[in-house]
Design a protein around this motif. Structure first.
Motif, mmCIF file in Angstrom:
data_model
loop_
_atom_site.group_PDB
_atom_site.id
_atom_site.type_symbol
_atom_site.label_atom_id
_atom_site.label_comp_id
_atom_site.label_asym_id
_atom_site.label_seq_id
_atom_site.Cartn_x
_atom_site.Cartn_y
_atom_site.Cartn_z
ATOM 1 N N LEU A 130 9.362 8.833 -9.770
ATOM 2 C CA LEU A 130 8.579 9.445 -10.838
ATOM 3 C C LEU A 130 9.480 10.154 -11.833
ATOM 4 O O LEU A 130 9.187 10.182 -13.042
ATOM 5 N N GLU A 131 10.559 10.742 -11.351
ATOM 6 C CA GLU A 131 11.499 11.440 -12.226
ATOM 7 C C GLU A 131 12.372 10.476 -13.015
ATOM 8 O O GLU A 131 12.649 10.680 -14.200
ATOM 9 N N GLN A 132 12.811 9.407 -12.348
ATOM 10 C CA GLN A 132 13.899 8.606 -12.887
ATOM 11 C C GLN A 132 13.474 7.287 -13.511
ATOM 12 O O GLN A 132 14.308 6.592 -14.116
ATOM 13 N N THR A 133 12.213 6.898 -13.366
ATOM 14 C CA THR A 133 11.751 5.615 -13.896
ATOM 15 C C THR A 133 10.418 5.802 -14.621
ATOM 16 O O THR A 133 9.790 6.862 -14.543
ATOM 17 N N SER A 134 10.004 4.746 -15.285
ATOM 18 C CA SER A 134 8.688 4.732 -15.926
ATOM 19 C C SER A 134 7.736 3.793 -15.197
ATOM 20 O O SER A 134 6.737 3.350 -15.745
ATOM 21 N N PHE A 135 8.036 3.482 -13.924
ATOM 22 C CA PHE A 135 7.178 2.604 -13.143
ATOM 23 C C PHE A 135 5.751 3.159 -13.085
ATOM 24 O O PHE A 135 5.552 4.381 -13.014
ATOM 25 N N SER A 136 4.799 2.273 -13.062
ATOM 26 C CA SER A 136 3.415 2.689 -12.850
ATOM 27 C C SER A 136 3.265 3.222 -11.430
ATOM 28 O O SER A 136 4.104 2.956 -10.553
ATOM 29 N N LEU A 137 2.182 3.947 -11.192
ATOM 30 C CA LEU A 137 1.960 4.504 -9.852
ATOM 31 C C LEU A 137 1.767 3.396 -8.821
ATOM 32 O O LEU A 137 2.149 3.558 -7.656
ATOM 33 N N ASP A 138 1.190 2.293 -9.226
ATOM 34 C CA ASP A 138 1.042 1.166 -8.308
ATOM 35 C C ASP A 138 2.407 0.652 -7.848
ATOM 36 O O ASP A 138 2.612 0.380 -6.657
ATOM 37 N N ILE A 139 3.330 0.504 -8.781
ATOM 38 C CA ILE A 139 4.667 0.008 -8.438
ATOM 39 C C ILE A 139 5.415 1.040 -7.608
ATOM 40 O O ILE A 139 6.104 0.702 -6.637
ATOM 41 N N VAL A 140 5.295 2.311 -7.974
ATOM 42 C CA VAL A 140 5.937 3.370 -7.187
ATOM 43 C C VAL A 140 5.423 3.333 -5.753
ATOM 44 O O VAL A 140 6.208 3.392 -4.791
ATOM 45 N N ALA A 141 4.124 3.228 -5.590
ATOM 46 C CA ALA A 141 3.538 3.182 -4.244
ATOM 47 C C ALA A 141 4.074 1.994 -3.464
ATOM 48 O O ALA A 141 4.442 2.123 -2.286
ATOM 49 N N GLU A 142 4.130 0.834 -4.100
ATOM 50 C CA GLU A 142 4.614 -0.370 -3.425
ATOM 51 C C GLU A 142 6.060 -0.213 -2.993
ATOM 52 O O GLU A 142 6.429 -0.559 -1.864
ATOM 53 N N ARG A 143 6.891 0.311 -3.877
ATOM 54 C CA ARG A 143 8.320 0.460 -3.558
ATOM 55 C C ARG A 143 8.569 1.482 -2.462
ATOM 56 O O ARG A 143 9.597 1.444 -1.801
ATOM 57 N N CYS A 144 7.640 2.390 -2.297
ATOM 58 C CA CYS A 144 7.808 3.440 -1.296
ATOM 59 C C CYS A 144 7.129 3.108 0.033
ATOM 60 O O CYS A 144 7.146 3.934 0.954
ATOM 61 N N GLY A 145 6.543 1.930 0.136
ATOM 62 C CA GLY A 145 5.966 1.515 1.403
ATOM 63 C C GLY A 145 4.524 1.907 1.607
ATOM 64 O O GLY A 145 4.001 1.800 2.729
ATOM 65 N N PHE A 146 3.850 2.365 0.556
ATOM 66 C CA PHE A 146 2.433 2.705 0.666
ATOM 67 C C PHE A 146 1.584 1.468 0.355
ATOM 68 O O PHE A 146 1.943 0.662 -0.510
ATOM 69 N N ALA A 147 0.471 1.362 1.015
ATOM 70 C CA ALA A 147 -0.392 0.185 0.845
ATOM 71 C C ALA A 147 -0.971 0.105 -0.554
ATOM 72 O O ALA A 147 -1.205 -0.992 -1.084
ATOM 73 N N ALA A 148 -1.204 1.275 -1.165
ATOM 74 C CA ALA A 148 -1.799 1.300 -2.502
ATOM 75 C C ALA A 148 -1.553 2.671 -3.111
ATOM 76 O O ALA A 148 -1.106 3.615 -2.440
ATOM 77 N N GLU A 149 -1.872 2.772 -4.403
ATOM 78 C CA GLU A 149 -1.705 4.052 -5.095
ATOM 79 C C GLU A 149 -2.508 5.150 -4.404
ATOM 80 O O GLU A 149 -2.072 6.296 -4.298
ATOM 81 N N ARG A 150 -3.681 4.816 -3.904
ATOM 82 C CA ARG A 150 -4.520 5.799 -3.220
ATOM 83 C C ARG A 150 -3.815 6.362 -1.991
ATOM 84 O O ARG A 150 -3.897 7.568 -1.709
ATOM 85 N N SER A 151 -3.100 5.515 -1.266
ATOM 86 C CA SER A 151 -2.355 5.977 -0.085
ATOM 87 C C SER A 151 -1.235 6.924 -0.494
ATOM 88 O O SER A 151 -0.958 7.917 0.189
ATOM 89 N N LEU A 152 -0.582 6.604 -1.606
ATOM 90 C CA LEU A 152 0.456 7.489 -2.124
ATOM 91 C C LEU A 152 -0.118 8.852 -2.462
ATOM 92 O O LEU A 152 0.460 9.890 -2.106
ATOM 93 N N ARG A 153 -1.264 8.875 -3.125
ATOM 94 C CA ARG A 153 -1.863 10.150 -3.509
ATOM 95 C C ARG A 153 -2.229 10.988 -2.283
ATOM 96 O O ARG A 153 -2.029 12.204 -2.264
ATOM 97 N N ARG A 154 -2.769 10.323 -1.258
ATOM 98 C CA ARG A 154 -3.137 11.068 -0.038
ATOM 99 C C ARG A 154 -1.905 11.673 0.629
ATOM 100 O O ARG A 154 -1.941 12.825 1.067
ATOM 101 N N ALA A 155 -0.849 10.884 0.736
ATOM 102 C CA ALA A 155 0.377 11.394 1.349
ATOM 103 C C ALA A 155 0.981 12.503 0.503
ATOM 104 O O ALA A 155 1.469 13.517 1.036
ATOM 105 N N TRP A 156 0.948 12.346 -0.805
ATOM 106 C CA TRP A 156 1.498 13.345 -1.717
ATOM 107 C C TRP A 156 0.806 14.696 -1.528
ATOM 108 O O TRP A 156 1.461 15.747 -1.496
ATOM 109 N N GLU A 157 -0.503 14.664 -1.372
ATOM 110 C CA GLU A 157 -1.270 15.899 -1.226
ATOM 111 C C GLU A 157 -0.905 16.652 0.046
ATOM 112 O O GLU A 157 -1.066 17.881 0.118
#
Length: 326
Positions: A277-304
Motif C-alpha cells: 500500500l505504501e510502495q505501489t499503486s496496486f488495487s486492493l484486489d491485487i494487494v490481497a492476491e499478492r499477500c495470500g488472501f482469498a479476496a479483498e474482503r479477507s484482507l480487510r478482515r485481517a487488517w482490522e
C-alpha cells in the motif's frame, strides 16, 4: 532547536569489512541528518587496508576525550577474534575501556562487538554478534549475556548487531529513536531497502519483532514466512522442513513468539500488504492476491485484527503524510 552537532566516531581497524563501515556511514551521512551530527573516522593508525583490498587513508587518531553526547561505533573486521593480540587492536581496546564508559552510546557492528567485550564493557549486558562468533564472544566476555539468533540488541547505552547487513537495521532504529520515524523512513526509502519502516510504527518493524529468542528452528520458520508471506503455507509443510511434528512446532512457536503460527502468518501478510500500500499503486484486489488472501474482503478482515482503520484509509493517510513539499 539542536545547536550542538553530535559527534559519531567510527572506529576503523585493519581488515575492516567495507560494508560494516559503509552501512552506518551511508545512514548517518544522509542529508536529512547532516546539520545535526558530524562523522569522524578514527583509528590507532592513519591508514588501514580493508579486507576487500581498498586502502583507507587520513583516518583521525583516537580522540583524547569522549563526551557524554558522543556516539562510538565499533566497525567489524575480518576474523576479528584472531587479531586481538595485534598492536592496533590492543591500542584500540585499551582506549575503548575508558572511552566506552564515557560516550553516550556504544554500538558494535557485527564482529565489532568483540572489541567491547575485550574492553570489559559487556559485563552483565545483553549483546550479540555474528552467529559464527557468539561462542567466542562468550569466552572473551564471560560475564556478558550473549544472545543468539537475534538481529540486534540494545541494553542501556550499548547496542550490538548480529551481522553486516543488520547494522543497517540497528542504525535505522537509532535514527528513528533520535531523529524520528519520518527521518528513518526517508533514509530507508532512498537506500531502496525492501523492509522499510512506516512513519506510524512506534517500535521495531514487524520483521524485527518476536525474533529475540534462541529457538533456531522457529527462526527458520519465521524466515520462510518472511521471504514469502503470500505463499499458501501449511503447518505440516513447515513442520517437515524443520524436522518437527506439527504439534511440537505449534507449541515451540507459541512459546518463542507469543503467537500461533497462523497468527504470525496473518500478521506477516498484513505487513506485506502495508508495504504494498505504501510502495505501489496496486488495487486492493491485487494487494490481497499478492499477500495470500482469498479476496479483498479477507484482507480487510485481517487488517482490522492487527491494524487501525482500513487498508484504503491507511493508503490515503500515508500518501498525504508522504507528500511534504519544501
Amino acid at each position: 532547536m539542536q545547536t550542538k552537532r553530535r559527534r559519531i566516531y567510527l572506529l576503523v581497524l585493519p581488515r575492516v569489512h567495507l560494508l560494516d563501515l559503509a552501512a552506518p556511514a551511508q545512514i548517518f551521512a544522509h542529508p536529512a541528518l547532516e546539520d545535526t551530527l558530524e562523522l569522524h573516522y578514527i583509528s590507532p593508525t592513519p591508514d588501514v587496508c580493508s579486507k576487500q583490498g581498498l586502502h583507507l587513508a587520513r583516518l583521525e587518531p583516537l580522540p583524547a576525550a569522549v563526551h557524554p553526547d558522543d556516539w562510538l561505533l565499533l566497525i567489524g573486521t575480518s576474523r576479528l577474534d584472531r587479531h586481538l593480540h595485534e598492536a592496533a587492536y590492543q591500542q584500540a581496546i585499551s582506549w575503548l575501556a575508558d572511552a566506552g564508559m564515557q560516550c553516550g552510546l556504544l554500538a558494535g557492528i557485527c564482529s565489532g562487538t568483540m572489541l567491547a567485550g575485550k574492553a570489559g564493557l559487556l559485563d552483565g549486558k545483553r549483546c550479540t554478534t555474528h552467529h559464527d562468533l557468539t561462542r567466542t564472544l562468550g569466552q572473551v566476555a564471560p560475564k556478558a549475556l550473549v544472545q543468539e539468533d537475534c538481529i540486534f540488541v540494545a541494553d542501556g547505552h550499548i547496542w550490538t548487531s548480529a551481522g553486516i547487513t543488520t547494522g543497517l537495521d540497528l542504525c535505522l532504529q537509532l535514527v528513528a529513536e533520535h531523529w524520528g520515524q519520518n527521518s528513518a523512513l526517508t533514509i530507508a526509502r532512498e537506500m531502496v531497502l525492501y523492509q522499510r519502516r512506516s512513519g506510524n510504527e512506534p517500535q521495531l518493524s514487524f520483521w524485527l519483532q518476536h525474533r529475540n529468542h534462541t529457538q533456531s528452528r522457529i527462526h527458520t520458520v519465521q524466515d520462510l514466512i518472511m521471504q514469502a508471506p503470500g505463499q499458501d503455507w501449511k503447518i505440516a509443510q513447515l513442520a517437515e522442513i524443520v524436522y518437527l511434528s506439527e504439534r511440537h512446532l505449534r507449541r515451540l512457536f507459541t512459546e518463542a513468539t507469543g503467537f500461533s503460527v497462523q497468527q504470525y502468518l496473518q500478521q506477516a501478510r498484513v505487513e506485506l500488504a502495508r508495504q504494498l500500500l505504501e510502495q505501489t499503486s496496486f488495487s486492493l484486489d491485487i494487494v490481497a492476491e499478492r499477500c495470500g488472501f482469498a479476496a479483498e474482503r479477507s484482507l480487510r478482515r485481517a487488517w482490522e485484527q492487527w491494524m487501525d482503520g482500513t487498508p484504503s484509509s491507511y493508503r490515503k493517510a500515508f500518501t498525504q503524510a508522504d507528500y511534504n513539499p519544501h
